[in-house]
Write a protein that holds these residues in place. Structure first.
Motif, PDB file in Angstrom:
ATOM      1  N   VAL A  45       8.381  20.922  11.227  1.00  0.00           N
ATOM      2  CA  VAL A  45       7.942  20.333  12.493  1.00  0.00           C
ATOM      3  C   VAL A  45       7.838  18.817  12.362  1.00  0.00           C
ATOM      4  O   VAL A  45       8.269  18.073  13.253  1.00  0.00           O
ATOM      5  CB  VAL A  45       6.597  20.943  12.927  1.00  0.00           C
ATOM      6  N   ALA A  46       7.264  18.355  11.257  1.00  0.00           N
ATOM      7  CA  ALA A  46       7.162  16.911  11.037  1.00  0.00           C
ATOM      8  C   ALA A  46       8.545  16.268  11.042  1.00  0.00           C
ATOM      9  O   ALA A  46       8.757  15.209  11.654  1.00  0.00           O
ATOM     10  CB  ALA A  46       6.456  16.640   9.715  1.00  0.00           C
ATOM     11  N   LYS A  47       9.504  16.909  10.404  1.00  0.00           N
ATOM     12  CA  LYS A  47      10.871  16.386  10.353  1.00  0.00           C
ATOM     13  C   LYS A  47      11.504  16.377  11.736  1.00  0.00           C
ATOM     14  O   LYS A  47      12.166  15.397  12.134  1.00  0.00           O
ATOM     15  CB  LYS A  47      11.709  17.224   9.396  1.00  0.00           C
ATOM     16  N   LEU A  66      -0.913  12.002   3.297  1.00  0.00           N
ATOM     17  CA  LEU A  66       0.334  12.704   3.035  1.00  0.00           C
ATOM     18  C   LEU A  66       0.074  13.825   2.043  1.00  0.00           C
ATOM     19  O   LEU A  66      -0.714  13.674   1.109  1.00  0.00           O
ATOM     20  CB  LEU A  66       1.383  11.737   2.473  1.00  0.00           C
ATOM     21  N   THR A  67       0.728  14.957   2.258  1.00  0.00           N
ATOM     22  CA  THR A  67       0.603  16.087   1.358  1.00  0.00           C
ATOM     23  C   THR A  67       1.964  16.759   1.250  1.00  0.00           C
ATOM     24  O   THR A  67       2.937  16.299   1.853  1.00  0.00           O
ATOM     25  CB  THR A  67      -0.471  17.073   1.858  1.00  0.00           C
ATOM     26  N   THR A  68       2.042  17.819   0.470  1.00  0.00           N
ATOM     27  CA  THR A  68       3.291  18.566   0.345  1.00  0.00           C
ATOM     28  C   THR A  68       3.043  20.038   0.605  1.00  0.00           C
ATOM     29  O   THR A  68       1.989  20.575   0.254  1.00  0.00           O
ATOM     30  CB  THR A  68       3.919  18.405  -1.048  1.00  0.00           C
ATOM     31  N   GLN A  72       7.693  19.941  -0.013  1.00  0.00           N
ATOM     32  CA  GLN A  72       8.205  19.078   1.043  1.00  0.00           C
ATOM     33  C   GLN A  72       7.073  18.212   1.596  1.00  0.00           C
ATOM     34  O   GLN A  72       5.984  18.719   1.874  1.00  0.00           O
ATOM     35  CB  GLN A  72       8.813  19.901   2.174  1.00  0.00           C
ATOM     36  N   PRO A  73       7.300  16.920   1.773  1.00  0.00           N
ATOM     37  CA  PRO A  73       6.243  16.032   2.260  1.00  0.00           C
ATOM     38  C   PRO A  73       5.935  16.274   3.733  1.00  0.00           C
ATOM     39  O   PRO A  73       6.816  16.607   4.523  1.00  0.00           O
ATOM     40  CB  PRO A  73       6.841  14.634   2.063  1.00  0.00           C
ATOM     41  N   THR A  74       4.672  16.096   4.086  1.00  0.00           N
ATOM     42  CA  THR A  74       4.274  16.250   5.483  1.00  0.00           C
ATOM     43  C   THR A  74       2.952  15.531   5.726  1.00  0.00           C
ATOM     44  O   THR A  74       2.334  14.982   4.804  1.00  0.00           O
ATOM     45  CB  THR A  74       4.159  17.738   5.866  1.00  0.00           C
ATOM     46  N   LEU A  75       2.508  15.542   6.983  1.00  0.00           N
ATOM     47  CA  LEU A  75       1.283  14.860   7.386  1.00  0.00           C
ATOM     48  C   LEU A  75       0.090  15.816   7.373  1.00  0.00           C
ATOM     49  O   LEU A  75       0.199  16.970   7.786  1.00  0.00           O
ATOM     50  CB  LEU A  75       1.448  14.285   8.801  1.00  0.00           C
ATOM     51  N   LYS A  76      -1.057  15.288   6.912  1.00  0.00           N
ATOM     52  CA  LYS A  76      -2.319  16.028   6.964  1.00  0.00           C
ATOM     53  C   LYS A  76      -3.344  15.159   7.671  1.00  0.00           C
ATOM     54  O   LYS A  76      -3.433  13.953   7.421  1.00  0.00           O
ATOM     55  CB  LYS A  76      -2.795  16.369   5.551  1.00  0.00           C
ATOM     56  N   ALA A  77      -4.103  15.740   8.596  1.00  0.00           N
ATOM     57  CA  ALA A  77      -5.139  15.016   9.327  1.00  0.00           C
ATOM     58  C   ALA A  77      -6.476  15.707   9.107  1.00  0.00           C
ATOM     59  O   ALA A  77      -6.570  16.932   9.210  1.00  0.00           O
ATOM     60  CB  ALA A  77      -4.816  14.981  10.814  1.00  0.00           C
ATOM     61  N   THR A  78      -7.503  14.925   8.786  1.00  0.00           N
ATOM     62  CA  THR A  78      -8.828  15.487   8.521  1.00  0.00           C
ATOM     63  C   THR A  78      -9.831  14.914   9.520  1.00  0.00           C
ATOM     64  O   THR A  78      -9.887  13.691   9.720  1.00  0.00           O
ATOM     65  CB  THR A  78      -9.273  15.176   7.089  1.00  0.00           C
TER      66      THR A  78
END
Length: 197
Positions: A45-47, A66-68, A72-78
């Motif tokens: 989805v990020a891609k 950023l996390t994996t 695969q790298p992707t976005l993390k929101a806290t």
């Protein structure tokens, strides 16, 4: 003595609340005082968002990182949990947060921000306030079929809750951003929530 219960799948929602005493038929409310919830966007989805010029931006006091996932790298929101209450009979309640997520179309400059999320266990959804309006909309449907929950006397830890985009959110995002990248039922990612009582 501290008690811990681990549950999965269909029992996940029930495990988010502390059971009311059997001697009482009155609903038992557990007040949520603090904690945090993190949302991890599915790498695919990020891609897809970025390739279509849609940039997801975490707004304060939410924190991006950023996390994996599957290497695969992707976005993390806290996001910080700010309050709410959970009930056992009837089963339901809410977990409230501050912070938001802004979607910006870099091709045309249009954007839409949804903030101050609320996890609504009664309706099985996550809602958000549309910035600049008085409107609160259902953003994600909560799929608990793969969730894992640990319950303690002072809080709960629910992980791997699948987030599926609602028709209301998909329509608003596509219309506002003038894109076709969002679809109803899209599995946007997963959430881990850690409310404290």
């Amino acid at each position: 003595m501290k008690r811990t219960v681990v549950v999965t799948a269909g029992s996940a929602v029930a495990a988010l609340v502390i059971a009311a005493p059997t001697a009482s038929a009155a609903p038992h409310a557990v007040h949520v005082r603090s904690g945090q919830t993190s949302v991890t966007v599915a790498p695919a989805v990020a891609k897809a968002l970025l390739s279509n010029g849609i940039a997801p931006i975490v707004t304060r006091p939410g924190k991006p990182s950023l996390t994996t996932v599957g290497h695969q790298p992707t976005l993390k929101a806290t996001y910080p949990v700010t309050g709410g209450a959970l009930t056992t009979s009837p089963l339901g309640g809410q977990i409230k947060h501050r912070g938001g997520l802004k979607f910006a179309n870099v091709f045309n400059g249009r954007s839409l921000e949804v903030k101050n999320f609320t996890i609504d266990l009664t309706k099985g959804q996550l809602t958000g306030h549309v910035a600049g309006t008085d409107t609160r909309v259902p953003v994600f449907k909560l799929d608990l079929s793969t969730a894992h929950v640990k319950l303690t006397k002072h809080g709960a830890d629910a992980t791997n809750v699948t987030l599926k985009l609602t028709s209301e959110a998909a329509g608003a995002l596509n219309s506002t951003l003038r894109t076709k990248v969002f679809s109803t039922g899209l599995t946007v990612g997963t959430a881990d929530t850690h409310p404290r009582f």
